[in-house]
Design an enzyme around this catalytic site. Sequence first.
Site, PDB file in Angstrom:
ATOM      1  CG  LEU A 232      -1.119   1.457   1.485  1.00  0.00           C
ATOM      2  CD1 LEU A 232      -2.920   0.820   0.193  1.00  0.00           C
ATOM      3  CD2 LEU A 232      -2.975   0.764   2.874  1.00  0.00           C
ATOM      4  CG  ASP A 233      -0.771   4.564   0.123  1.00  0.00           C
ATOM      5  OD1 ASP A 233      -1.170   4.635  -1.119  1.00  0.00           O
ATOM      6  OD2 ASP A 233      -1.415   5.163   1.206  1.00  0.00           O
ATOM      7  CB  CYS A 234       5.046   0.727  -0.755  1.00  0.00           C
ATOM      8  SG  CYS A 234       4.842   1.519   0.905  1.00  0.00           S
TER       9      CYS A 234
END
Length: 289
Positions: A232-234
């Site tokens: 997530l969000d990486c």
Amino acid sequence: MIGTLLIKCPDSKGVVASVAQLLFGFGCNIISSDQFSDIAADMFFQRVVFDYSDMLVGPGNTAVLERGITEVARKYSMDWRVSYSTKQKRMALLVSKLDHCLYDLLIRVENGEMENCTIPIILSNHPDLEVVAKRFNIPYRHLPITPKDAASKAAQEAAIEGILEEEGINLIVLARYMQIFSKDFCDRHWRHTINIHHSFLPAFEGARPYHRAHERGVKVIGATAHYATSDLDCGPIIAQDVTHVSHRDAVPDMVRKGRDLERTVLAKAVRWHLQDRIIVHDNRTVLFE
């Protein structure tokens, strides 16, 4: 007729010459060429734009050209992809309830700012933005999810998969789509799925970043467009921007300023993807501006 060739391979002598000779041998004219050598990683990256209107085997016979590229790629252990201006990219927009990124992208496509693409479908887990789709005469599919119901989420994701295949989608844009996809979905699609996160990653990943930024008293806020991997969000970062805030800015002020950034950062990332300016390597992007 314009083609764009993206390549990455271990850095070695002769790559540029071999690619140029190949295109010349097929009767193609190189319009522009940009390259980057990552010395630390011992990797080479190149973007070549070429005119294949006068290709010796005929401009409609790109398969022969691609076989030639494959031979060069084998020699240099090269990863590559090529796109053609005659093949329009098909972009699906996924949204929830917020409309600012949706409106911005629809207007840019309508005005011709986004090159060589069309939007055949807008998908959402809420019905709220169907009115926006109707204004632009784009089909809208409401695919609801029952909160905390794993079966509902799986069924909705399967429906999305079916629509993407049916519509021949090759770019997914999460224009403030507030759902998290499964690892399987992300692993299949992350290379052509762009998300906009309302924070300057890696700071304040996850939910409510403006509220947390306000609590920390930050002096700048940002927005980040990235490829949506299962972490997530990486995912690999494509574009970012920031704006200044002060102690006078309440959360609504930061949200307003942030949404301005979200529009421009997402549009920039989408445009660069459509123009084949991005190569991903080891969760980082090489961007040919």
